[in-house]
Design a protein around this motif. Structure first.
Motif, PDB file in Angstrom:
ATOM      1  N   GLU A   8      60.139 100.104  60.667  1.00 28.87           N
ATOM      2  CA  GLU A   8      60.817  98.910  61.175  1.00 28.87           C
ATOM      3  C   GLU A   8      61.926  99.281  62.154  1.00 28.87           C
ATOM      4  O   GLU A   8      62.059  98.660  63.217  1.00 28.87           O
ATOM      5  CB  GLU A   8      61.380  98.086  60.014  1.00 28.87           C
ATOM      6  CG  GLU A   8      62.066  96.812  60.490  1.00 28.87           C
ATOM      7  CD  GLU A   8      62.390  95.858  59.368  1.00 28.87           C
ATOM      8  OE1 GLU A   8      62.775  94.712  59.676  1.00 28.87           O
ATOM      9  OE2 GLU A   8      62.259  96.240  58.178  1.00 28.87           O
ATOM     10  N   ARG A   9      62.713 100.286  61.811  1.00 29.04           N
ATOM     11  CA  ARG A   9      63.799 100.693  62.694  1.00 29.04           C
ATOM     12  C   ARG A   9      63.255 101.195  64.033  1.00 29.04           C
ATOM     13  O   ARG A   9      63.766 100.840  65.108  1.00 29.04           O
ATOM     14  CB  ARG A   9      64.628 101.780  62.008  1.00 29.04           C
ATOM     15  CG  ARG A   9      65.856 102.200  62.804  1.00 29.04           C
ATOM     16  CD  ARG A   9      66.784 103.088  61.993  1.00 29.04           C
ATOM     17  NE  ARG A   9      66.199 104.382  61.670  1.00 29.04           N
ATOM     18  CZ  ARG A   9      65.859 104.778  60.440  1.00 29.04           C
ATOM     19  NH1 ARG A   9      66.041 103.974  59.402  1.00 29.04           N
ATOM     20  NH2 ARG A   9      65.357 105.975  60.238  1.00 29.04           N
TER      21      ARG A   9
ATOM     22  N   CYS B 280      60.326 100.485  65.459  1.00 29.01           N
ATOM     23  CA  CYS B 280      59.692  99.412  66.243  1.00 29.01           C
ATOM     24  C   CYS B 280      60.746  98.523  66.896  1.00 29.01           C
ATOM     25  O   CYS B 280      60.602  98.122  68.058  1.00 29.01           O
ATOM     26  CB  CYS B 280      58.773  98.586  65.355  1.00 29.01           C
ATOM     27  SG  CYS B 280      57.247  99.425  64.899  1.00 29.01           S
ATOM     28  N   ARG B 281      61.795  98.197  66.162  1.00 31.08           N
ATOM     29  CA  ARG B 281      62.849  97.344  66.728  1.00 31.08           C
ATOM     30  C   ARG B 281      63.575  98.048  67.885  1.00 31.08           C
ATOM     31  O   ARG B 281      63.950  97.417  68.867  1.00 31.08           O
ATOM     32  CB  ARG B 281      63.846  96.950  65.645  1.00 31.08           C
ATOM     33  CG  ARG B 281      63.330  95.888  64.677  1.00 31.08           C
ATOM     34  CD  ARG B 281      64.396  95.521  63.653  1.00 31.08           C
ATOM     35  NE  ARG B 281      65.631  95.084  64.292  1.00 31.08           N
ATOM     36  CZ  ARG B 281      65.865  93.844  64.714  1.00 31.08           C
ATOM     37  NH1 ARG B 281      64.946  92.906  64.550  1.00 31.08           N
ATOM     38  NH2 ARG B 281      67.023  93.524  65.271  1.00 31.08           N
TER      39      ARG B 281
ATOM     40  N   SER C 143      59.673  90.897  64.086  1.00 29.76           N
ATOM     41  CA  SER C 143      61.054  91.332  64.256  1.00 29.76           C
ATOM     42  C   SER C 143      61.202  92.198  65.509  1.00 29.76           C
ATOM     43  O   SER C 143      62.177  92.064  66.270  1.00 29.76           O
ATOM     44  CB  SER C 143      61.500  92.107  63.010  1.00 29.76           C
ATOM     45  OG  SER C 143      62.801  92.621  63.166  1.00 29.76           O
ATOM     46  N   ALA C 144      60.229  93.072  65.754  1.00 29.25           N
ATOM     47  CA  ALA C 144      60.279  93.934  66.950  1.00 29.25           C
ATOM     48  C   ALA C 144      60.103  93.099  68.216  1.00 29.25           C
ATOM     49  O   ALA C 144      60.773  93.352  69.225  1.00 29.25           O
ATOM     50  CB  ALA C 144      59.196  94.994  66.860  1.00 29.25           C
TER      51      ALA C 144
ATOM     52  N   ALA D 224      63.389  91.472  68.931  1.00 25.60           N
ATOM     53  CA  ALA D 224      64.379  92.447  69.401  1.00 25.60           C
ATOM     54  C   ALA D 224      64.154  92.803  70.862  1.00 25.60           C
ATOM     55  O   ALA D 224      65.098  92.883  71.654  1.00 25.60           O
ATOM     56  CB  ALA D 224      64.346  93.699  68.532  1.00 25.60           C
ATOM     57  N   HIS D 225      62.894  93.014  71.249  1.00 25.34           N
ATOM     58  CA  HIS D 225      62.601  93.403  72.632  1.00 25.34           C
ATOM     59  C   HIS D 225      62.704  92.209  73.591  1.00 25.34           C
ATOM     60  O   HIS D 225      63.040  92.391  74.770  1.00 25.34           O
ATOM     61  CB  HIS D 225      61.227  94.057  72.712  1.00 25.34           C
ATOM     62  CG  HIS D 225      61.153  95.367  71.994  1.00 25.34           C
ATOM     63  ND1 HIS D 225      61.918  96.452  72.349  1.00 25.34           N
ATOM     64  CD2 HIS D 225      60.431  95.763  70.919  1.00 25.34           C
ATOM     65  CE1 HIS D 225      61.673  97.466  71.536  1.00 25.34           C
ATOM     66  NE2 HIS D 225      60.758  97.064  70.653  1.00 25.34           N
TER      67      HIS D 225
END
Length: 301
Positions: free
Chosen positions: A161-162, A164-165, A292-293, A296-297
């Motif tokens: 997760e970290r 990908c975000r 979530s990613a 973020a992007h």
């Protein structure tokens, strides 16, 4: 009578060997993901596993898909499935089968595919205002569900997760390589999570106009499928190849359509969470990480 000879006994007669019974012909519908296997020359296969509503055939081939699911309409319509109107009986794991030239032959039945469906239907544009609320709803539904993922949230899932975000290939691919084949069952939890992530990044990234998410999906897909056959089960390896192309079951694509604002999201999430023992929860977790990613992007564009 000649010396040293004796009367020849009459040879025992045995019934003539019967020719194999003619197969029963039935029509089926198939995912376009298995079209290359079905339209290839006829090749031998074997039955990997048999369940009340599905059986899995492994084709003797280096090409993907090398596992085809034969399911009834009551089963989950996997992206590598051929769907029949009723169950097949008298089939056991290890039985021989044949796949190719438009048919699947197993258990004395010849399945001729007459219809096709797309396991990666175009999602259409996503409503940007719905993405953040959808992430919250997905997280709350997962937290409230009695169906729990098969993996601890720390370790590789947290790194995934970290990474990908942040758009970090090093962290994302390192985590993905740790997750391949991790967990018990025909489709280990780590594989299900990765499948949900790959499909979400590809479809939601395209629908929301976030090319960075699609770029990340491409890199992760290449890493995950590179040696999937040697890292996980045959069934799961084929499903990872499907997910790498954006192909998934209707339960997963239904959640993506809900996130994009094309259908109610909450019922779709609950349908996904009910899949299997942990598969639905693991897939939903992967979709949540992917969404979530994407968010973020999108904010960083």
């Amino acid at each position: 009578m000649s010396v040293g000879t004796r009367p020849r006994g009459r040879r025992a007669t045995t019934p003539a060997s019967r020719p194999p019974a003619a197969p029963t012909y039935v029509s089926g519908a198939a995912s376009v993901a298995v079209r290359p296997a079905l339209e290839a020359p006829r090749r031998p296969a074997r039955v990997l596993a048999v369940f009340p509503l599905a059986l899995y055939l492994e084709i003797r081939s280096e090409a993907e898909p090398h596992v085809v699911a034969v399911v009834t309409g009551e089963a989950t319509r996997l992206p590598n499935a051929v769907v029949l109107p009723e169950r097949l009986g008298g089939v056991s794991a290890g039985d021989d089968a044949w796949v190719g030239e438009g048919t699947v032959e197993v258990g004395g039945v010849s399945i001729c595919v007459r219809r096709w469906w797309d396991p990666a239907p175009p999602l259409g544009p996503a409503d940007p205002a719905r993405l953040a609320p959808a992430l919250g709803l997905l997280g709350r539904a997962r937290a409230a569900s009695p169906r729990r993922p098969g993996l601890d949230p720390d370790g590789a899932p947290a790194l995934l997760e970290r990474g990908c975000r942040a758009g970090s290939l090093v962290e994302s691919i390192t985590a993905a390589e740790r997750l391949i084949g991790l967990g018990p069952g025909l489709t280990p939890s780590g594989d299900d999570m990765l499948a949900g992530l790959l499909v979400a990044l590809r479809h939601l990234g395209a629908a929301a106009g976030v090319p960075r998410a699609v770029w990340l999906a491409d890199w992760l897909a290449a890493a995950v499928t590179y040696d999937a056959r040697t890292r996980t089960t045959p069934i799961s390896a084929t499903l990872l190849h499907c997910a790498a192309r954006g192909e998934a079951s209707p339960e997963v694509t239904g959640v993506l359509r809900g996130v994009a604002g094309h259908q109610p999201l909450e019922p779709a999430v609950h349908r996904l969470l009910r899949l299997g023992h942990t598969s639905g929860a693991d897939l939903a977790w992967g979709v949540q990480i992917g969404l979530s990613a994407v968010l973020a992007h999108r904010e960083g564009q």
